[in-house]
Structure formats: structure tokens, C-alpha cells
Design an enzyme around this catalytic site. Structure first.
Site, mmCIF file in Angstrom:
data_model
loop_
_atom_site.group_PDB
_atom_site.id
_atom_site.type_symbol
_atom_site.label_atom_id
_atom_site.label_comp_id
_atom_site.label_asym_id
_atom_site.label_seq_id
_atom_site.Cartn_x
_atom_site.Cartn_y
_atom_site.Cartn_z
ATOM 1 N N CYS A 1 32.978 25.010 36.081
ATOM 2 C CA CYS A 1 35.049 25.141 35.549
ATOM 3 C C CYS A 1 35.417 24.233 34.985
ATOM 4 C CB CYS A 1 35.121 26.647 36.566
ATOM 5 S SG CYS A 1 33.963 27.950 36.440
ATOM 6 N N CYS B 1 33.048 28.810 43.490
ATOM 7 C CA CYS B 1 33.971 28.750 42.715
ATOM 8 C C CYS B 1 35.173 29.444 42.451
ATOM 9 C CB CYS B 1 33.476 28.462 41.303
ATOM 10 S SG CYS B 1 34.683 28.156 39.934
ATOM 11 N N HIS C 1 34.535 35.165 34.410
ATOM 12 C CA HIS C 1 33.636 34.276 36.257
ATOM 13 C C HIS C 1 32.694 34.052 36.165
ATOM 14 C CE1 HIS C 1 36.025 38.850 36.862
ATOM 15 N NE2 HIS C 1 37.116 37.437 36.789
ATOM 16 N N CYS C 2 32.339 33.331 37.721
ATOM 17 C CA CYS C 2 31.784 32.077 37.541
ATOM 18 C C CYS C 2 30.714 32.750 38.058
ATOM 19 C CB CYS C 2 32.410 31.097 37.664
ATOM 20 S SG CYS C 2 31.119 29.804 38.938
ATOM 21 N N CYS D 1 35.020 25.086 40.075
ATOM 22 C CA CYS D 1 33.154 23.835 40.889
ATOM 23 C C CYS D 1 33.381 23.171 39.242
ATOM 24 C CB CYS D 1 31.839 24.882 40.633
ATOM 25 S SG CYS D 1 31.874 25.877 38.415
ATOM 26 N N HIS E 1 41.763 32.566 34.285
ATOM 27 C CA HIS E 1 41.255 33.391 33.212
ATOM 28 C C HIS E 1 42.639 33.232 32.018
ATOM 29 C CE1 HIS E 1 38.673 35.954 34.762
ATOM 30 N NE2 HIS E 1 39.586 36.236 35.769
ATOM 31 N N HIS F 1 42.137 31.296 40.696
ATOM 32 C CA HIS F 1 41.758 32.481 39.626
ATOM 33 C C HIS F 1 42.646 32.937 38.444
ATOM 34 C CE1 HIS F 1 38.343 35.670 39.050
ATOM 35 N NE2 HIS F 1 39.312 36.138 39.155
ATOM 36 N N GLU F 2 43.492 33.808 38.554
ATOM 37 C CA GLU F 2 44.485 33.752 37.521
ATOM 38 C C GLU F 2 44.477 32.416 36.564
ATOM 39 O OE1 GLU F 2 43.742 37.584 37.184
ATOM 40 O OE2 GLU F 2 42.754 37.395 39.106
HETATM 41 ZN ZN LIG Z 1 39.125 37.495 37.727
HETATM 42 ZN ZN LIG Z 2 33.183 27.951 38.851
#
Ligand SMILES: [Zn+2]
Ligand SMILES: [Zn+2]
Length: 181
Positions: free
Chosen positions: A170, A148, A142-143, A167, A136, A132-133
Site C-alpha cells: 500500500c 495493514c 481495501h488490502c 503495508c 481511500h 484507513h479513510e
Molecule cells: Zn474502507
Molecule cells: Zn496494505
């Protein structure tokens, strides 16, 4: 197209088997042009970043510390993701699972709320938050797809409900950003 190197830096712990598992899981889900390496040493989080009243780390200060730590040691296009044993916060937020600072190519993930007795479950949560990070840092927002890793998680249950990776949307955005970088 050059591979993007991501260094995962353990902070405050030396649990090799946990980091090994985290790395396997994160690498399986990363785009093929991303190479994730774990630093074989642990770095202590700076004491100035610890808030004694809250018993939490200030995530923005930890990110700045990692930036200073790595800026003379690594080429500038390397991304650094610290994994901090402890809890983090920033500003008005009670806590954060992680914080990305894209302008300095550094992010951190905080394990206090992700740890359970099961190594596999702990590793899977940490791997999701690293991805996640990292997303970024690579320019993703964000999704809205709850499965995801780029969906925003308020609770550890929401972390568990996410799938292990990005996903298709992304992944497409990541590959587009990589090709146009
Ligand atoms: Zn975030
Ligand atoms: Zn996504």
C-alpha cells in the site's frame, strides 16, 4: 513534489489529549509527503444528519457538511477527515467505523465503537481508522493483508488486530499515485 495536507477535524468533542495522541500515531505512519494537522476547534455535527430512531449519524450527510464547511476556507487539494464522537451508518449497513467520499476529498471516522477506558487504545484505534479513510481519499482500495490499516474491519477486534500503519504494498501504491498525480 508538494506535500499533501490532511486536516483532522474533531466533531462534537474537545478532548485535546486524545487528539494529540491520535495525531502523533497517525503522523508516524503516514507517508513522509503527507502533513496531518488537527483543527484546534471542534465543529458540532449537523443536527439534520442525526437519525433519532437509530441514534446514529448519516455518514454521507456529515461528509457533505464538512465539504461545504471547508470548501471556501481551504485550498482545493486539502483532504479533510472528521472525527465524530458518535456512531455512524450509511444505507443498508448497521454501522460504519468510517466513510470516505473521494469525489469531495472528505472522510469521517466515528468513535462510538472505538472508545474504551484506555486513552492509548482508543487513540490507536482512531488513528488506524483515520489512516484507513485517508488511504481511500488518496486512491487506495481495501488490502488483503490483515495487518495493514487498509484491510476491511467488521469488528473492533479486527481493528485491534491490524498493525498501526500501511503495508509495504500500500505504501508503494501511495507513493506511485503521489508521483503521478
Ligand atoms: Zn474502507
Ligand atoms: Zn496494505
Amino acid at each position: 513534489m508538494n506535500a499533501r495536507i490532511v486536516i483532522v477535524q474533531p466533531m462534537g468533542f474537545r478532548d485535546r489529549s486524545l487528539m494529540q495522541r491520535v495525531l502523533e500515531l497517525a503522523s508516524q505512519e503516514a507517508p513522509p509527503w503527507v502533513r496531518i494537522h488537527a483543527a484546534p476547534w471542534s465543529v458540532e455535527p449537523p443536527i439534520e444528519a442525526f437519525d433519532w430512531k437509530r441514534r446514529q449519524y448519516r455518514a454521507d450527510l456529515i461528509n457533505l457538511f464538512l465539504h461545504e464547511f471547508y470548501k471556501t476556507r481551504e485550498p482545493s487539494n486539502v483532504l479533510v477527515v472528521g472525527v465524530v464522537r458518535g456512531d455512524g451508518f450509511i444505507g443498508e449497513l448497521n454501522f460504519v467505523f468510517g466513510l470516505a467520499s473521494p469525489q469531495i476529498s472528505v472522510a469521517t471516522v466515528y468513535t462510538a465503537r472505538l472508545e474504551t477506558a484506555s486513552l492509548d487504545k482508543t487513540a490507536s484505534r482512531i488513528a488506524k481508522e483515520i489512516l484507513h479513510e485517508m488511504g481511500h481519499l488518496l486512491g487506495l482500495n481495501h488490502c488483503s493483508n490483515p495487518s495493514c490499516v487498509m484491510s476491511f474491519s467488521n469488528t473492533v477486534d479486527e481493528v485491534d488486530k491490524k498493525g498501526p500503519g500501511f503495508c509495504d504494498t500500500c505504501l508503494r501504491k501511495l507513493s506511485f499515485k503521489h508521483k503521478s498525480a
